[in-house]
Design a protein around this motif. Structure first.
Motif, PDB file in Angstrom:
ATOM      1  N   CYS A 265       0.078   5.628   6.658  1.00  0.00           N
ATOM      2  CA  CYS A 265      -0.461   6.924   6.788  1.00  0.00           C
ATOM      3  C   CYS A 265      -1.786   7.291   7.133  1.00  0.00           C
TER       4      CYS A 265
ATOM      5  N   ARG B 218       5.031   2.569   4.288  1.00  0.00           N
ATOM      6  CA  ARG B 218       6.249   3.044   4.342  1.00  0.00           C
ATOM      7  C   ARG B 218       7.523   2.562   3.488  1.00  0.00           C
TER       8      ARG B 218
ATOM      9  N   VAL C 184      -0.697   9.245   1.473  1.00  0.00           N
ATOM     10  CA  VAL C 184       0.697   9.278   1.631  1.00  0.00           C
ATOM     11  C   VAL C 184       1.150  10.498   0.759  1.00  0.00           C
TER      12      VAL C 184
ATOM     13  N   SER D  53       1.851  11.391   8.972  1.00  0.00           N
ATOM     14  CA  SER D  53       0.462  10.909   9.067  1.00  0.00           C
ATOM     15  C   SER D  53      -0.774  11.715   8.996  1.00  0.00           C
TER      16      SER D  53
END
Length: 168
Positions: A11, A53, A68, A78
């Motif tokens: 992210c 992820r 995140v 992101s």
């Protein structure tokens, strides 16, 4: 293997495919995982990681990462998609360690070319020019063939990486 796995797009703009913990997990290198677990003061199983992820994430990242949670709360994928990108928190995070030094640039590139192309570029950037082994940002020499520098990232940031490693 590396260039089509969306879990490797952190992210914050890091490329998880070049993370030492990710590499040790996917190469079943128990000795390296134990070393990381000791340094990070966490259990072996808490150290295993499949990327930002993924469901299985190193406790080091999952417990400390603010990005995140922030992105999820904002409904974005992101930091690159955030209205206040790059925020002060991201800029501070980038400045703390050499492997983070290019995350704002990386996120801009991600936004420009999409995650599939970005993953391909990141794999190239962190691969040894001689044997194509993916190295992490702190591998001055390739961990497989010994070629120096270990990857393009090291070529671009070698002085900062060596200074950081000498301080440890």
């Amino acid at each position: 293997m590396y260039h089509d796995n969306k879990n490797l797009v952190a992210c914050c703009g890091l490329y998880c495919g070049s993370c030492g913990i990710y590499l040790a997990t996917h190469e079943n290198d128990s000795d390296k995982i134990v070393q990381y677990a000791i340094v990070l003061n966490q259990l072996f199983d808490e150290t295993l990681c499949d990327g930002c992820r993924a469901d299985r994430k190193s406790a080091h990242c999952s417990k400390r990462c603010k990005f995140v949670e922030c992105a999820t709360a904002k409904g974005i994928w992101s930091c690159a998609a955030c209205d206040i990108f790059p925020c002060q928190e991201l800029n501070e995070f980038q400045s703390e360690m050499p492997h983070r030094t290019e995350i704002v640039k990386s996120l801009n590139r991600l936004k420009e070319i999409g995650w599939e192309n970005w993953l391909f570029e990141m794999k190239e950037k962190f691969s040894c020019p001689r044997c194509n082994t993916v190295n992490n940002a702190y591998d001055i020499a390739c961990r497989k063939c010994g070629n120096t520098p270990g990857c393009e990232f090291v070529t671009l940031n070698r002085e900062m990486i060596e200074r950081y490693l000498s301080e440890e």
